[in-house]
Design a protein around this motif. Structure first.
Motif, PDB file in Angstrom:
ATOM      1  N   LYS A 119      39.068  28.599  58.772  1.00 23.16           N
ATOM      2  CA  LYS A 119      38.643  29.985  58.584  1.00 23.16           C
ATOM      3  C   LYS A 119      39.652  30.739  57.727  1.00 23.16           C
ATOM      4  O   LYS A 119      39.274  31.518  56.836  1.00 23.16           O
ATOM      5  N   ARG A 120      40.926  30.516  57.979  1.00 20.98           N
ATOM      6  CA  ARG A 120      41.978  31.185  57.214  1.00 20.98           C
ATOM      7  C   ARG A 120      41.863  30.827  55.726  1.00 20.98           C
ATOM      8  O   ARG A 120      41.909  31.709  54.858  1.00 20.98           O
ATOM      9  N   GLU A 121      41.719  29.550  55.443  1.00 20.38           N
ATOM     10  CA  GLU A 121      41.618  29.102  54.051  1.00 20.38           C
ATOM     11  C   GLU A 121      40.324  29.584  53.404  1.00 20.38           C
ATOM     12  O   GLU A 121      40.301  29.934  52.221  1.00 20.38           O
ATOM     13  N   GLU A 122      39.247  29.607  54.179  1.00 22.57           N
ATOM     14  CA  GLU A 122      37.971  30.081  53.643  1.00 22.57           C
ATOM     15  C   GLU A 122      38.065  31.527  53.183  1.00 22.57           C
ATOM     16  O   GLU A 122      37.558  31.902  52.116  1.00 22.57           O
ATOM     17  N   MET A 123      38.729  32.365  53.982  1.00 21.17           N
ATOM     18  CA  MET A 123      38.873  33.774  53.613  1.00 21.17           C
ATOM     19  C   MET A 123      39.661  33.924  52.314  1.00 21.17           C
ATOM     20  O   MET A 123      39.339  34.767  51.473  1.00 21.17           O
ATOM     21  N   ILE A 124      40.677  33.097  52.143  1.00 21.55           N
ATOM     22  CA  ILE A 124      41.505  33.180  50.938  1.00 21.55           C
ATOM     23  C   ILE A 124      40.755  32.634  49.729  1.00 21.55           C
ATOM     24  O   ILE A 124      40.707  33.256  48.665  1.00 21.55           O
ATOM     25  N   GLU A 125      40.153  31.466  49.891  1.00 13.88           N
ATOM     26  CA  GLU A 125      39.475  30.811  48.760  1.00 13.88           C
ATOM     27  C   GLU A 125      38.338  31.644  48.201  1.00 13.88           C
ATOM     28  O   GLU A 125      38.002  31.553  47.021  1.00 13.88           O
ATOM     29  N   GLN A 126      37.739  32.455  49.057  1.00 12.48           N
ATOM     30  CA  GLN A 126      36.632  33.295  48.593  1.00 12.48           C
ATOM     31  C   GLN A 126      37.064  34.280  47.524  1.00 12.48           C
ATOM     32  O   GLN A 126      36.282  34.616  46.631  1.00 12.48           O
ATOM     33  N   GLY A 127      38.345  34.722  47.593  1.00 11.60           N
ATOM     34  CA  GLY A 127      38.723  35.802  46.687  1.00 11.60           C
ATOM     35  C   GLY A 127      39.951  35.587  45.838  1.00 11.60           C
ATOM     36  O   GLY A 127      40.383  36.509  45.154  1.00 11.60           O
ATOM     37  N   TYR A 128      40.531  34.374  45.833  1.00  7.58           N
ATOM     38  CA  TYR A 128      41.763  34.203  45.062  1.00  7.58           C
ATOM     39  C   TYR A 128      41.466  33.602  43.683  1.00  7.58           C
ATOM     40  O   TYR A 128      40.320  33.489  43.267  1.00  7.58           O
ATOM     41  N   ARG A 129      42.529  33.266  42.966  1.00  6.06           N
ATOM     42  CA  ARG A 129      42.418  32.717  41.602  1.00  6.06           C
ATOM     43  C   ARG A 129      41.505  33.596  40.748  1.00  6.06           C
ATOM     44  O   ARG A 129      41.668  34.801  40.686  1.00  6.06           O
ATOM     45  N   LYS A 130      40.538  32.993  40.063  1.00  3.43           N
ATOM     46  CA  LYS A 130      39.670  33.746  39.156  1.00  3.43           C
ATOM     47  C   LYS A 130      38.355  34.153  39.800  1.00  3.43           C
ATOM     48  O   LYS A 130      37.417  34.553  39.107  1.00  3.43           O
ATOM     49  N   SER A 131      38.273  34.050  41.113  1.00  5.80           N
ATOM     50  CA  SER A 131      37.037  34.377  41.808  1.00  5.80           C
ATOM     51  C   SER A 131      36.593  35.808  41.511  1.00  5.80           C
ATOM     52  O   SER A 131      37.408  36.728  41.441  1.00  5.80           O
ATOM     53  N   LYS A 132      35.292  35.973  41.344  1.00 14.85           N
ATOM     54  CA  LYS A 132      34.712  37.307  41.157  1.00 14.85           C
ATOM     55  C   LYS A 132      34.111  37.833  42.464  1.00 14.85           C
ATOM     56  O   LYS A 132      33.714  38.995  42.550  1.00 14.85           O
ATOM     57  N   ASN A 133      34.059  36.979  43.465  1.00 11.94           N
ATOM     58  CA  ASN A 133      33.466  37.346  44.746  1.00 11.94           C
ATOM     59  C   ASN A 133      34.553  37.914  45.655  1.00 11.94           C
ATOM     60  O   ASN A 133      35.013  37.273  46.592  1.00 11.94           O
ATOM     61  N   ILE A 134      34.986  39.132  45.355  1.00  7.89           N
ATOM     62  CA  ILE A 134      36.203  39.661  45.977  1.00  7.89           C
ATOM     63  C   ILE A 134      35.967  40.879  46.855  1.00  7.89           C
ATOM     64  O   ILE A 134      36.922  41.539  47.269  1.00  7.89           O
ATOM     65  N   ASN A 135      34.724  41.176  47.180  1.00 13.14           N
ATOM     66  CA  ASN A 135      34.444  42.366  47.983  1.00 13.14           C
ATOM     67  C   ASN A 135      35.077  42.305  49.365  1.00 13.14           C
ATOM     68  O   ASN A 135      35.325  43.336  49.988  1.00 13.14           O
ATOM     69  N   LEU A 136      35.331  41.096  49.864  1.00 16.08           N
ATOM     70  CA  LEU A 136      35.924  40.929  51.191  1.00 16.08           C
ATOM     71  C   LEU A 136      37.440  40.748  51.142  1.00 16.08           C
ATOM     72  O   LEU A 136      38.060  40.456  52.167  1.00 16.08           O
ATOM     73  N   ASN A 137      38.041  40.911  49.982  1.00 19.76           N
ATOM     74  CA  ASN A 137      39.475  40.636  49.851  1.00 19.76           C
ATOM     75  C   ASN A 137      40.336  41.464  50.802  1.00 19.76           C
ATOM     76  O   ASN A 137      41.251  40.950  51.448  1.00 19.76           O
ATOM     77  N   ILE A 138      40.065  42.753  50.884  1.00 22.70           N
ATOM     78  CA  ILE A 138      40.880  43.606  51.753  1.00 22.70           C
ATOM     79  C   ILE A 138      40.627  43.262  53.214  1.00 22.70           C
ATOM     80  O   ILE A 138      41.563  43.181  54.023  1.00 22.70           O
ATOM     81  N   ASP A 139      39.387  43.027  53.545  1.00 17.74           N
ATOM     82  CA  ASP A 139      39.030  42.626  54.907  1.00 17.74           C
ATOM     83  C   ASP A 139      39.770  41.345  55.298  1.00 17.74           C
ATOM     84  O   ASP A 139      40.402  41.272  56.358  1.00 17.74           O
ATOM     85  N   SER A 140      39.710  40.339  54.433  1.00 19.80           N
ATOM     86  CA  SER A 140      40.363  39.058  54.714  1.00 19.80           C
ATOM     87  C   SER A 140      41.871  39.213  54.810  1.00 19.80           C
ATOM     88  O   SER A 140      42.518  38.623  55.681  1.00 19.80           O
ATOM     89  N   ALA A 141      42.424  40.010  53.905  1.00 21.92           N
ATOM     90  CA  ALA A 141      43.880  40.179  53.879  1.00 21.92           C
ATOM     91  C   ALA A 141      44.396  40.813  55.163  1.00 21.92           C
ATOM     92  O   ALA A 141      45.398  40.364  55.734  1.00 21.92           O
ATOM     93  N   ILE A 142      43.736  41.857  55.635  1.00 15.95           N
ATOM     94  CA  ILE A 142      44.168  42.514  56.871  1.00 15.95           C
ATOM     95  C   ILE A 142      44.052  41.555  58.052  1.00 15.95           C
ATOM     96  O   ILE A 142      44.943  41.470  58.911  1.00 15.95           O
ATOM     97  N   LYS A 143      42.994  40.785  58.087  1.00 13.86           N
ATOM     98  CA  LYS A 143      42.823  39.821  59.178  1.00 13.86           C
ATOM     99  C   LYS A 143      43.946  38.782  59.188  1.00 13.86           C
ATOM    100  O   LYS A 143      44.490  38.440  60.239  1.00 13.86           O
ATOM    101  N   ILE A 144      44.274  38.275  58.008  1.00 11.46           N
ATOM    102  CA  ILE A 144      45.319  37.248  57.943  1.00 11.46           C
ATOM    103  C   ILE A 144      46.678  37.846  58.266  1.00 11.46           C
ATOM    104  O   ILE A 144      47.486  37.233  58.973  1.00 11.46           O
TER     105      ILE A 144
END
Length: 491
Positions: free
Chosen positions: A353-378
């Motif tokens: 789950k931890r890696e999934e949250m990061i992989e969704q929005g890191y590198r060149k990903s454009k699917n970043i709407n959850l980035n802040i949500d994921s970051a606070i959780k981690i």
């Protein structure tokens, strides 16, 4: 064309490296836990090869000691030997080419050759020392070469040490001295026939298969206790024992970065999901490496927020408006008005789950709407992982000036009865915007442009470029390869 006074020259090379200045903590801890062997020194061969090149130059360059210098060593000796080593291994089908430096240009030269005679390409690799500049520092630290004499006076050019440098060089030379390359060509500037290089490639390879004495000498320096004042290898020895545990008890041989993060962070931690067993003597090194990965997750979380903030800076904005828009446009699975104390205990995640949250929005990903949500959780999961841990080195938790895991713990405690958005605003203002200003300004002083935004009149922010966060390397992967090269997997 003259550019005028230096202060008037505002053209600077752009640098994206560590644009928040927070990645160095993981690197610093790893430097203590795994000295010498780092993410750009994965093969044992090159330290040994470097030592022999020094020996050959100092013995056979024909120059007097006053004239020994890097210019007459680098291209005429070291790079020449390295070029023909690379070329000979390209000619050898069974050769080990993993991490073979300089192979792209050399292979191109080989494929373009028509007459079967091979001339030294002095420009096959741009930087000094061929691709071995990082190995050179290790040769100094380990004591194979020395920059000073026994009185502490600095040499113009390093010398081999009698106690370990010279024996290593002689052991290498004893293996290659009967090759035609060594006997007839290495000190000449003539073209070299293909069969001579094919013979050389069968004798000299990255896996050191013919160099048992060299492997023995290097293994002694790296992995037996030493009193070398420049090289404390106590933690390196423990890290090597950690690798052996993974080999012998859990049958791990090769590791990707992702696999290594899971092992180091979750397999052995008392708060991890597996709680695998280990010998008590490895307790400290195991918790130290857990902190390394924790710090990488900490860094990545902040950088995920940074990436999202930059993505919405499509028009110039004042800081408060920028922060508010970042929060309002984010896709959040929690109410930012919720008290932190009501949410923090929910933030415990397994590796996937931890890696999934990061992989969704890191590198060149454009699917970043959850980035802040994921970051606070981690970040909150890291609070839960390291809060009240008396088995962890507190110094490592405190590393990072005012942006450390210890600071995270303190701020979560301080903000517990406040809404989540207040902690988020603090992170955005201080750990991201102000931190980037400081980092980029320091780079500017060094002649590099590291600014991802412009701040107009001290109050309006305008984006210059986007961020693409990624994970840092883990030195244990390279240590694993070095141990394989030195026949330590079977011990």
């Amino acid at each position: 064309m003259e550019k005028g006074p230096k202060l008037n020259n505002t053209i600077k090379n752009f640098t994206s490296r560590d644009n928040l200045g927070i990645e160095g903590v993981s690197t610093s801890i790893q430097r203590e836990l795994c000295p010498i062997v780092n993410t750009v020194t994965p093969r044992a061969f090159y330290w040994i090869f470097m030592v022999w090149n020094y020996y050959d130059y100092l013995t056979n360059s024909g120059l007097k000691s006053d004239n020994w210098n890097l210019n007459t060593f680098d291209k005429p000796f070291l790079k020449k030997n390295d070029y023909y080593f690379v070329l000979s291994n390209i000619m050898t089908p069974e050769s080990d080419r993993k991490n073979l430096v300089g192979k792209e240009k050399t292979e191109e030269n080989y494929n373009n050759n028509k007459d079967g005679l091979f001339e030294y390409d002095r420009e096959y690799f741009a930087t000094r020392y061929g691709g071995m500049q990082y190995y050179n520092a290790g040769c100094l630290t380990m004591g194979f070469i020395s920059a000073t004499n026994n009185k502490g006076e600095k040499y113009k050019f390093p010398r081999l040490t009698e106690e370990i440098g010279k024996p290593m060089a002689i052991a290498f030379e004893n293996v290659i001295k009967d090759t035609e390359y060594y006997k007839k060509y290495r000190l000449k500037n003539s073209k070299i026939p293909k069969d001579v290089l094919e013979e050389f490639g069968k004798v000299v390879s990255l896996d050191l298969k013919n160099f048992s004495e060299c492997k023995k000498l290097l293994k002694e320096v790296l992995f037996t206790p030493t009193k070398n004042i420049n090289f404390n290898n106590e933690k390196l020895i423990q890290s090597a024992k950690y690798i052996k545990l993974l080999h012998n008890k859990y049958n791990y041989k090769y590791f990707s970065l992702k696999e290594m993060r899971e092992i180091l962070f979750d397999y052995f931690s008392p708060r991890g999901e597996y709680k695998y067993q280990y010998d008590s003597e490895l307790k400290d090194i195991i918790t130290d490496w857990e902190v390394v990965i924790g710090r990488q997750y900490f860094t990545m979380s902040i950088e995920l927020i940074w990436k999202y903030m930059l993505s919405i800076l499509d028009i110039p904005m004042r800081l408060n408006d920028w922060i508010q828009k970042s929060i309002n446009t984010s896709q959040l699975t929690f109410d930012v008005n919720t008290k932190l104390s009501e949410y923090v205990d929910k933030c415990n995640y397994d590796f996937d789950k931890r890696e999934e949250m990061i992989e969704q929005g890191y590198r060149k990903s454009k699917n970043i709407n959850l980035n802040i949500d994921s970051a606070i959780k981690i970040l909150l999961s890291l609070y839960n992982r390291f809060k009240n841990r008396n088995d962890v080195n507190e110094d490592y938790l405190e590393m990072g000036d005012n942006i450390s895991i210890k600071d995270l713990i303190n701020f979560v405690d301080e903000y517990k009865e406040k809404p989540i958005y207040e902690l988020l605003i603090y992170i955005m203002k201080n750990w991201i915007v102000e931190q980037h200003k400081t980092t980029a300004f320091n780079k500017m002083i060094e002649g590099r442009d590291g600014y991802y935004f412009e701040c107009i009149n001290g109050e309006t922010y305008s984006k210059k470029t986007d961020a693409e966060p990624d994970f840092q390397g883990i030195r244990l992967i390279q240590l694993n390869q070095v141990m394989k090269d030195l026949d330590m997997w079977s011990e």
